[in-house]
Design a protein around this motif. Structure first.
Motif, mmCIF file in Angstrom:
data_model
loop_
_atom_site.group_PDB
_atom_site.id
_atom_site.type_symbol
_atom_site.label_atom_id
_atom_site.label_comp_id
_atom_site.label_asym_id
_atom_site.label_seq_id
_atom_site.Cartn_x
_atom_site.Cartn_y
_atom_site.Cartn_z
ATOM 1 N N ALA A 38 0.816 -1.225 0.000
ATOM 2 C CA ALA A 38 0.000 0.000 0.000
ATOM 3 C C ALA A 38 0.842 1.264 0.000
ATOM 4 O O ALA A 38 0.329 2.346 0.250
ATOM 5 C CB ALA A 38 -0.911 -0.013 1.217
ATOM 6 N N GLU A 39 2.121 1.154 -0.329
ATOM 7 C CA GLU A 39 3.003 2.293 -0.039
ATOM 8 C C GLU A 39 2.648 3.588 -0.745
ATOM 9 O O GLU A 39 2.935 4.667 -0.240
ATOM 10 C CB GLU A 39 4.470 1.924 -0.303
ATOM 11 C CG GLU A 39 4.830 1.943 -1.764
ATOM 12 C CD GLU A 39 6.246 2.443 -2.001
ATOM 13 O OE1 GLU A 39 6.874 2.969 -1.087
ATOM 14 O OE2 GLU A 39 6.705 2.299 -3.133
ATOM 15 N N ASN A 40 2.011 3.529 -1.919
ATOM 16 C CA ASN A 40 1.675 4.760 -2.652
ATOM 17 C C ASN A 40 0.182 5.049 -2.692
ATOM 18 O O ASN A 40 -0.270 5.774 -3.559
ATOM 19 C CB ASN A 40 2.142 4.651 -4.108
ATOM 20 C CG ASN A 40 3.622 4.437 -4.236
ATOM 21 O OD1 ASN A 40 4.407 5.199 -3.688
ATOM 22 N ND2 ASN A 40 4.021 3.394 -4.939
ATOM 23 N N ILE A 150 9.925 -8.015 -0.850
ATOM 24 C CA ILE A 150 11.201 -7.321 -1.000
ATOM 25 C C ILE A 150 10.974 -6.152 -1.965
ATOM 26 O O ILE A 150 10.781 -6.343 -3.166
ATOM 27 C CB ILE A 150 12.360 -8.263 -1.420
ATOM 28 C CG1 ILE A 150 13.637 -7.465 -1.653
ATOM 29 C CG2 ILE A 150 12.008 -9.172 -2.582
ATOM 30 C CD1 ILE A 150 14.242 -6.876 -0.404
ATOM 31 N N HIS A 151 10.989 -4.957 -1.372
ATOM 32 C CA HIS A 151 10.660 -3.736 -2.113
ATOM 33 C C HIS A 151 11.965 -3.151 -2.647
ATOM 34 O O HIS A 151 12.759 -2.584 -1.878
ATOM 35 C CB HIS A 151 9.962 -2.761 -1.158
ATOM 36 C CG HIS A 151 9.286 -1.633 -1.829
ATOM 37 N ND1 HIS A 151 8.051 -1.752 -2.420
ATOM 38 C CD2 HIS A 151 9.671 -0.353 -2.041
ATOM 39 C CE1 HIS A 151 7.696 -0.589 -2.944
ATOM 40 N NE2 HIS A 151 8.671 0.275 -2.735
ATOM 41 N N ALA A 152 12.212 -3.344 -3.935
ATOM 42 C CA ALA A 152 13.524 -2.978 -4.468
ATOM 43 C C ALA A 152 13.434 -2.665 -5.949
ATOM 44 O O ALA A 152 12.498 -3.081 -6.635
ATOM 45 C CB ALA A 152 14.508 -4.126 -4.240
ATOM 46 N N THR A 175 8.355 -5.954 -5.084
ATOM 47 C CA THR A 175 7.490 -4.813 -5.384
ATOM 48 C C THR A 175 8.381 -3.609 -5.677
ATOM 49 O O THR A 175 9.606 -3.706 -5.633
ATOM 50 C CB THR A 175 6.557 -4.487 -4.189
ATOM 51 O OG1 THR A 175 7.352 -4.296 -3.019
ATOM 52 C CG2 THR A 175 5.551 -5.612 -3.931
ATOM 53 N N HIS A 176 7.756 -2.491 -5.989
ATOM 54 C CA HIS A 176 8.373 -1.172 -6.188
ATOM 55 C C HIS A 176 8.417 -0.716 -7.639
ATOM 56 O O HIS A 176 8.196 0.447 -7.907
ATOM 57 C CB HIS A 176 9.789 -1.074 -5.602
ATOM 58 C CG HIS A 176 10.433 0.267 -5.846
ATOM 59 N ND1 HIS A 176 9.946 1.445 -5.289
ATOM 60 C CD2 HIS A 176 11.499 0.649 -6.602
ATOM 61 C CE1 HIS A 176 10.704 2.465 -5.694
ATOM 62 N NE2 HIS A 176 11.646 2.016 -6.486
ATOM 63 N N THR A 177 8.709 -1.599 -8.596
ATOM 64 C CA THR A 177 8.860 -1.076 -9.960
ATOM 65 C C THR A 177 7.511 -0.827 -10.643
ATOM 66 O O THR A 177 7.457 -0.151 -11.660
ATOM 67 C CB THR A 177 9.671 -2.036 -10.859
ATOM 68 O OG1 THR A 177 8.891 -3.191 -11.145
ATOM 69 C CG2 THR A 177 10.983 -2.451 -10.212
#
Ligand SMILES: [Fe+2]
Length: 257
Positions: A38-40, A150-152, A175-177
């Protein structure tokens, strides 16, 4: 046991999309446990308490975060108090919140760990390995399966972590990209791994953002406030099926809705 993992929620419309669809998708796919990054959710400024509560009442059992999670100060107390919303474990001393949690699911205990890579990503945190090692050691015997978000940025960093914890962590997803990859694999010791599970937000943009603004920012190198793209909301994720008696993943399926 089926575990559904949904990629980074990129905007309020992404939250609304899950509010409207997540229970249905859970039911249709026989999902036992669901993790949403949910980071964004509040559009690159982290996620608000309201976002978190909405997602948790819409079918998410646990929320993970990333490099943007702590941009929203109003969520700090919630992060401290909640066992259902995480931030990366390798943030420094004094950081609000927790990097892992152990939750009940159908009589089993699932440990969810959230960690951040440190290659080509800001802020540059300590290497995640020692943090993950310590948690696995400290919580040994207190959980049945472990899952790692692993958010990278770097796929090579994520893939290496997959092999490092093969057989120790049942499910490892990146996640992240915001771009889903098609490299899902069951590693030699039974860990289910994929480099990135994508995102949930408006389609037709650059990683969920209005493409004109992103192009303008890249051409000018000026700081420009991004807005969400304008296409129909869409979510991507992955369903990991695992054998409860061995903790090994038996199948991995990418989904979109
Ligand atoms: Fe991120």
């Amino acid at each position: 046991m089926r575990i559904l993992c949904i990629g980074d929620v990129t905007s309020p419309k992404g939250v609304e999309h899950l509010r409207q669809n997540l229970w249905r998708v859970r039911k249709e796919n026989g999902i036992d446990f669901c993790i949403v990054n949910a980071e964004n959710a509040a559009l690159i400024t982290g996620a608000s308490v309201n976002d978190a509560e909405t997602l948790l009442s819409s079918g998410a059992d646990c929320l993970t975060g990333g490099n943007h999670t702590l941009r929203n100060r109003s969520v700090y107390t919630y992060l401290d108090d909640s066992e259902y919303m995480l931030r990366p474990i390798n943030f420094g001393e004094g950081t609000p919140g927790h990097g892992y949690t152990v939750l009940d699911c159908n009589g089993y205990k699932i440990m969810v760990i959230n960690a951040m890579g440190n290659i080509n990503i800001e802020p540059v945190l300590d290497s995640p390995y020692s943090y993950i090692d310590r948690v696995l050691e400290r919580e040994a015997g207190k959980y049945d399966f472990a899952v790692l978000d692993i958010h990278a940025e770097a796929t090579g960093e994520k893939a290496a972590i997959g092999y490092a914890y093969d057989g120790k962590i049942s499910v490892i997803f990146g996640t992240h990209t915001h771009v889903p990859t098609c490299d899902e694999i069951i590693l030699p010791r039974g860990t289910g791994y994929i480099s990135d599970i994508g995102m949930c937000g408006e389609s037709g943009g650059v990683l969920g953002m209005n493409p004109e603004l992103v192009v303008k920012a890249q051409r000018s190198r000026m700081p420009i406030r991004f807005e969400a793209a304008s296409g129909a909301p869409r979510a991507t994720g992955v369903i990991f099926e695992l054998n409860e008696s061995t903790g090994k993943v038996t199948s991995i399926k990418r989904i979109a809705f």
